[in-house]
Design a protein around this motif. Structure first.
Motif, PDB file in Angstrom:
ATOM      1  N   GLU A  89       0.982  -1.160   0.083  1.00  0.00           N
ATOM      2  CA  GLU A  89      -0.054   0.105   0.077  1.00  0.00           C
ATOM      3  C   GLU A  89       0.791   1.231   0.054  1.00  0.00           C
ATOM      4  O   GLU A  89       1.746   1.264   0.766  1.00  0.00           O
ATOM      5  CB  GLU A  89      -0.808   0.140   1.224  1.00  0.00           C
ATOM      6  CG  GLU A  89      -1.741   1.065   1.121  1.00  0.00           C
ATOM      7  CD  GLU A  89      -2.727   1.073   2.562  1.00  0.00           C
ATOM      8  OE1 GLU A  89      -3.820   1.145   2.271  1.00  0.00           O
ATOM      9  OE2 GLU A  89      -2.049   1.493   3.800  1.00  0.00           O
ATOM     10  N   THR A  91       0.834   5.755  -1.179  1.00  0.00           N
ATOM     11  CA  THR A  91       0.088   7.033  -1.507  1.00  0.00           C
ATOM     12  C   THR A  91       0.774   7.266  -3.145  1.00  0.00           C
ATOM     13  O   THR A  91       1.893   7.427  -2.978  1.00  0.00           O
ATOM     14  CB  THR A  91       0.073   8.176  -0.648  1.00  0.00           C
ATOM     15  OG1 THR A  91       1.273   8.542  -0.137  1.00  0.00           O
ATOM     16  CG2 THR A  91      -0.720   7.498   0.762  1.00  0.00           C
ATOM     17  N   THR A  96      -4.524   6.621  -2.563  1.00  0.00           N
ATOM     18  CA  THR A  96      -3.989   5.346  -1.993  1.00  0.00           C
ATOM     19  C   THR A  96      -4.227   4.305  -2.814  1.00  0.00           C
ATOM     20  O   THR A  96      -5.126   4.202  -3.227  1.00  0.00           O
ATOM     21  CB  THR A  96      -4.694   5.464  -0.638  1.00  0.00           C
ATOM     22  OG1 THR A  96      -4.581   6.426   0.045  1.00  0.00           O
ATOM     23  CG2 THR A  96      -4.124   4.065   0.085  1.00  0.00           C
TER      24      THR A  96
END
Length: 166
Positions: A89, A91, A96
């Motif tokens: 994960e 940004t 995101t």
């Protein structure tokens, strides 16, 4: 299958895709993390010779545009979670991106890609763009050529997302 869209409690928009891939998580992981692989299917505006992922939580990412897209400026991001080869994960500016890989036996996996963003008006364009990118990823993993359209979003796919998300 088109991605699915929902509005989160905080007002952000979540766009989710699921793809069953005939490849183990380790192979898919390389395709979503190595610049040499990303250049074949990920955002075509980036300069992959200068793009690097430091795969550790808290690491910063610079999404440097290719020279012909220099006017877009460099995007910034941060790795927020990483658990190779299952979860990544990060940004990218205000978006995101979450990549989840779930093994499906020894030679396949379920890829769940979720992007979260603020502007509902960009949902159709993001949906069609990510859908096209995931199609290219699948072709790359399967060893097939990208196709004559390359990374261009087919008109009928864009129209389908506009109908579905408009």
């Amino acid at each position: 299958m088109l991605g699915t869209l929902r509005t989160l409690d905080d007002g952000r928009i979540e766009l989710r895709f699921e793809r069953r891939l005939g490849h183990p998580p380790a192979k898919v992981w390389r395709a979503i993390t190595e610049p040499g692989e990303l250049r074949h299917w990920f955002a075509q505006i980036l300069d992959y010779d200068r793009f690097r992922f430091d795969l550790r939580a808290g690491a910063e990412i610079a999404f440097t545009p290719a020279p012909e897209f220099a006017d877009l400026g460099t995007g910034r991001g941060t790795i927020t979670r990483v658990d190779p080869p299952r979860l990544l994960e990060y940004t990218w500016d205000t978006e995101t991106l979450l990549w989840e890989l779930e093994p499906q036996g020894e030679a396949a996996c379920l890829l769940v890609f979720t992007t979260t963003f603020r502007d509902r008006g960009s949902a159709a364009a993001l949906g069609a763009g990510w859908h096209t990118g995931l199609d290219l990823l699948t072709r790359r993993l399967d060893g097939a050529a990208p196709g004559p359209e390359g990374a261009a979003v087919p008109d009928e796919l864009q129209a389908a997302y506009e109908r579905g998300f408009g």
